[in-house]
Design a protein around this motif. Structure first.
Motif, short mmCIF file in Angstrom:
data_model
loop_
_atom_site.label_atom_id
_atom_site.label_comp_id
_atom_site.label_asym_id
_atom_site.label_seq_id
_atom_site.Cartn_x
_atom_site.Cartn_y
_atom_site.Cartn_z
N THR A 1 3.74 -15.55 -4.90
CA THR A 1 2.81 -14.74 -4.09
C THR A 1 3.18 -13.26 -4.17
O THR A 1 2.32 -12.41 -4.41
N ILE A 2 4.46 -12.97 -4.03
CA ILE A 2 4.93 -11.58 -4.09
C ILE A 2 4.64 -10.97 -5.47
O ILE A 2 4.12 -9.86 -5.57
N GLY A 3 4.90 -11.74 -6.53
CA GLY A 3 4.65 -11.24 -7.88
C GLY A 3 3.18 -11.06 -8.15
O GLY A 3 2.75 -10.03 -8.70
N ALA A 4 2.37 -12.03 -7.73
CA ALA A 4 0.92 -11.94 -7.96
C ALA A 4 0.33 -10.75 -7.21
O ALA A 4 -0.53 -10.04 -7.74
N TYR A 5 0.82 -10.51 -6.01
CA TYR A 5 0.28 -9.39 -5.21
C TYR A 5 0.62 -8.06 -5.87
O TYR A 5 -0.14 -7.10 -5.81
N GLY B 1 11.69 -4.03 -3.90
CA GLY B 1 11.44 -3.56 -2.53
C GLY B 1 10.97 -4.65 -1.61
O GLY B 1 11.51 -4.83 -0.50
N VAL B 2 10.01 -5.44 -2.05
CA VAL B 2 9.41 -6.45 -1.16
C VAL B 2 10.38 -7.60 -0.90
O VAL B 2 10.56 -8.04 0.25
N SER C 1 0.83 -1.22 0.00
CA SER C 1 0.00 0.00 0.00
C SER C 1 0.86 1.26 0.00
O SER C 1 0.37 2.35 -0.26
N GLY C 2 2.17 1.12 0.20
CA GLY C 2 3.05 2.29 0.15
C GLY C 2 3.41 2.66 -1.28
O GLY C 2 3.92 3.75 -1.54
N PHE C 3 3.13 1.76 -2.23
CA PHE C 3 3.48 2.03 -3.64
C PHE C 3 2.32 2.71 -4.37
O PHE C 3 1.17 2.53 -4.01
N MET C 4 2.66 3.49 -5.40
CA MET C 4 1.60 4.00 -6.29
C MET C 4 0.98 2.79 -6.98
O MET C 4 1.68 1.80 -7.26
N ARG C 5 -0.31 2.86 -7.29
CA ARG C 5 -0.96 1.75 -8.01
C ARG C 5 -0.27 1.56 -9.38
O ARG C 5 -0.26 0.49 -9.94
N SER C 6 0.30 2.67 -9.87
CA SER C 6 0.91 2.63 -11.22
C SER C 6 2.38 2.22 -11.17
O SER C 6 3.06 2.24 -12.19
N ALA C 7 2.89 1.85 -9.97
CA ALA C 7 4.31 1.46 -9.86
C ALA C 7 4.60 0.29 -10.79
O ALA C 7 3.78 -0.63 -10.93
N HIS C 8 5.77 0.28 -11.40
CA HIS C 8 6.15 -0.89 -12.22
C HIS C 8 6.31 -2.08 -11.28
O HIS C 8 6.99 -1.95 -10.24
N PRO C 9 5.72 -3.21 -11.56
CA PRO C 9 5.78 -4.34 -10.63
C PRO C 9 7.20 -4.78 -10.30
O PRO C 9 7.46 -5.29 -9.22
N MET C 10 8.17 -4.51 -11.18
CA MET C 10 9.55 -4.88 -10.84
C MET C 10 10.09 -3.97 -9.74
O MET C 10 10.90 -4.40 -8.91
N PHE D 1 5.80 -9.25 -17.46
CA PHE D 1 6.60 -10.29 -18.09
C PHE D 1 7.92 -10.52 -17.35
O PHE D 1 8.31 -11.65 -17.08
N THR D 2 8.59 -9.44 -16.97
CA THR D 2 9.90 -9.61 -16.32
C THR D 2 9.72 -10.13 -14.90
O THR D 2 10.59 -10.82 -14.37
#
Ligand code: SDX
Length: 464
Positions: free
Chosen positions: A187-191, A153-154, A139-148, A396-397
Motif C-alpha cells: 500500500t505504501i509503495g503503490a501510494y 519517510g513513510v 502531500s508533503g512530497f514533491m510529485r517528482s520525489a523519488h519513490p524510495m 523497481f527498487t
C-alpha cells in the motif's frame, strides 16, 4: 533485548569443535581461539575475545570474511549458486508457493499448513490499509520525489502511529510490527506511485492474493474494473519471493545494526530501505535498465564491456557480479525464464531483452568476467520484467523493498530473540594525527584550501 534463551547459548556451545592458533610473529606470543561449526557452510573462528586477549583488532572493511551473527533463516553457497530459505531451495519456493507462504516460512521456520495459511493470510489482510493521516504524509512530497525517498519517510513514520507494536521486549508487539510491515508495504509503495501520477489512492482488497493486491493497488483506476492477469500476478509473486531474503546483505545488516541499539522495528526497516536504495545494492535493477538504455544497441556492447574492465573507469556492468555468488545467481536463472513467459504472454517483443541476452552472452564469454567470476545477479532480469509489467524504472527498487521487508523483519526478530546479540559497535585501524598542541586562531598559518564555498553551488554566492 530478549532474555538469553538457553537454545542460543547451547547452540553456540555445541558448535565449538576445534580451534585456531594465532601467533604474533612480532612477539612470538600465541593464542587459541575456538572454531564454531554451523549445520552447513564455512566454520568460523570465534574472535569475540580477540581484542581482550591480544590487544589487536581484525581488519575487514566490507565484512567479506566476517560472520556478524548466527542465523537459521537463509543459506547461500556462492560457489555452487545455492540459495536456501529455512532449507528450501529458492527455485522450489518461487515455482510452488505464494509470497505469504514464504513470509510465514521466514518468520516461523516452517511452511504453513492449510490452516496456518488461512490464518496468516487473514492476519496480513487485517493490516493492509494505511491510517488516513499517514496517507496525508504524501502531500508533503514533491510529485517528482523519488519513490524510495517517500518509502524511507513513510515507513519511518509508522512508529508515530502504531505505539502498540514498538515495545521490542514484547514478543506479541514484535509480531504485530512484523505483520503490519509485511501488510502495509504494498500500500505504501503503490501510494508513492499513485501520488507521482496525481491519481487517487485505491483501497487494498482482501479478496485478492498479496501479489494480485499489489498489482491492483498500483494500476487500478476508479473508472474501470481492474482485471487481474494470472500470468502477471504469477510473475509478481515470483519477483517478491526471489527478493524476500538474502542472508546478511547490506540492507539486512543495516536493519540488524539499527535493531542492535533497541530502535523500534519501523525505524530499523526504514534504515534498511535507505541502504537498499544504493545502486550497488537494491538500486541496481533501476541502474540495469538505465545502463541498457544507454548502451541501446548491440554494436555498442563491446564499448561498455571494455569500460567495465578498465581499472581506471568507475563504470561497472550493472546487474553483474556479487559479493557472494561466484556462480550464476539462482534467482537470475528463475527470472530469465519468467522474463520470457511474461513477454510471450503480453506479446511484447522488447529489444531491451534481446540486448540484455546479447550482453549476458558476451560478458559470460569475456576473459575479465570469467576470471573475476562475474555472473548476472538478481537485478539483471528483474528490471526487464518489471518494465513489461508497466512499472516505471524508479519504482523497481520499491518493489525490491516490498519483497525484502519480510527478510529484514525476520532477521530483526531472530536478533531480538537471540542471546548472543549485543549493540553493534565495530572498531577501526586509526591512521589520523597523533596528539598535537592546540594553537589559537591568531597563530594558525593560512593554507590554500578552498575557502569560498560558492564553487560548491556553481559559483552562485549563496548555495540554494
Ligand atoms: C544485490 O549482498 C547481497 O546479497 C545483495 C543482493 C540481495 O539480494 O540483497 O544479492 C542484491 O545487491 C545484488 C548486486 C546488485 N548490484 C549490482 O549489480 C551492481 C554491479 N555489481 C557490483 O557493483 C559488484 O559486483 C557488487 C557491489 C555487487 C559486489 O562488489 P564487490 O564485493 O566489490 O565485488 P567483488 O569483490 O566480487 O569484485 C571482484 C572484482 C573487483 O575488481 P578488483 O578490485 O579485483 O580489480 O570484480 C570487479 C571489482 O571491481 N567487479 C566488477 C563488477 N563487479 C565486480 N567489474 C565490472 N563490473 C561489475 N559489475
Amino acid at each position: 533485548m530478549a532474555k538469553p534463551s538457553l537454545k542460543n547459548e547451547s547452540k553456540i556451545a555445541q558448535a565449538v569443535r576445534h580451534s585456531f592458533t594465532l601467533t604474533d610473529n612480532e612477539t612470538g606470543q600465541s593464542w587459541e581461539f575456538p572454531t564454531l561449526h554451523g549445520t552447513i557452510g564455512p566454520k568460523v573462528i570465534d574472535t569475540r575475545k580477540l581484542y581482550s586477549q591480544t590487544g589487536v583488532f581484525t581488519y575487514d572493511p566490507g565484512f567479506a570474511s566476517t560472520a556478524s551473527c548466527t542465523s537459521d533463516i537463509t543459506y547461500i553457497d556462492g560457489d555452487a549458486g545455492v540459495l536456501l530459505h529455512r532449507g528450501y531451495a529458492i527455485d522450489d519456493l518461487a515455482k510452488n508457493t505464494d509470497y505469504t507462504d514464504v513470509c510465514y516460512l521466514l518468520l516461523h521456520g516452517e511452511l504453513p499448513s492449510p490452516e496456518n495459511k488461512l490464518e496468516f493470510d487473514a492476519e496480513i489482510n487485517q493490516h493492509t490499509m494505511l491510517h488516513e493521516q499517514l496517507a496525508r504524509f504524501y502531500s508533503g512530497f514533491m510529485r517528482s520525489a523519488h519513490p524510495m525517498a517517500i518509502m524511507v519517510g513513510v515507513v519511518g513514520a509508522l512508529s508515530a502511529f502504531y505505539h502498540d507494536s514498538t515495545d521490542i521486549t514484547d514478543p506479541m508487539q514484535r509480531m504485530r510490527a512484523a505483520h503490519r510491515l509485511i501488510a502495509k508495504m504494498p500500500t505504501i509503495g503503490a501510494y508513492a506511485y499513485k501520488y507521482s501520477l496525481g491519481q487517487p489512492f485505491p483501497q487494498p482488497s482482501n479478496k485478492l492474493t498479496y501479489s494480485e493486491n499489489l498489482l491492483r493497488l498500483m494500476f487500478s483506476v476508479p473508472t474501470t474494473d481492474y482485471e487481474i492477469n494470472p500470468v502477471l500476478a504469477r510473475a509478481m509473486n515470483q519477483i517478491l519471493i526471489l527478493h524476500a531474503d538474502h542472508e546478511q546483505n547490506a540492507s539486512t545488516s543495516t536493519v540488524r545494526l539499527a535493531g542492535s541499539s533497541a530502535a523500534n522495528p519501523f525505524a530499523c526497516v526504514a534504515a534498511g530501505i535507505a541502504s537498499l536504495w544504493g545502486p550497488a545494492h537494491g538500486g541496481a535493477n533501476e541502474a540495469v535498465l538505465n545502463m541498457l538504455t544507454e548502451i541501446s544497441t548491440k554494436d555498442r556492447i563491446d564499448k561498455y564491456i571494455k569500460k567495465a574492465q578498465d581499472p581506471d573507469d568507475k563504470f561497472r556492468l550493472m546487474g553483474f557480479g556479487h559479493r557472494v555468488y561466484k556462480n550464476y545467481d539462482p534467482r537470475a536463472e528463475v527470472l530469465r525464464n519468467t522474463c520470457h513467459e511474461v513477454l510471450d504472454e503480453l506479446g511484447i517483443h522488447d529489444p531491451t531483452l534481446d540486448l540484455a541476452m546479447e550482453l549476458e552472452r558476451i560478458a559470460l564469454s569475456n576473459d575479465y568476467f570469467k576470471e573475476k567470476r562475474l555472473y548476472p545477479n538478481v537485478d539483471f532480469y528483474s528490471g526487464i520484467i518489471l518494465r513489461a509489467l508497466n512499472f516505471p524504472t524508479n519504482m523497481f527498487t520499491v518493489l525490491f523493498a516490498i519483497g525484502r521487508t519480510v527478510g529484514w523483519i525476520a532477521h530483526w526478530k531472530e536478533m531480538m530473540e537471540s542471546s548472543e546479540s549485543r549493540i553493534g559497535r565495530p572498531r577501526q585501524l586509526y591512521t589520523g594525527s597523533t596528539k598535537r598542541e592546540f594553537t589559537s586562531v591568531a597563530n594558525r598559518e593560512h593554507t590554500d584550501r578552498k575557502i569560498s564555498w560558492s564553487w560548491l553551488w556553481g559559483g552562485k554566492k549563496n548555495g540554494s
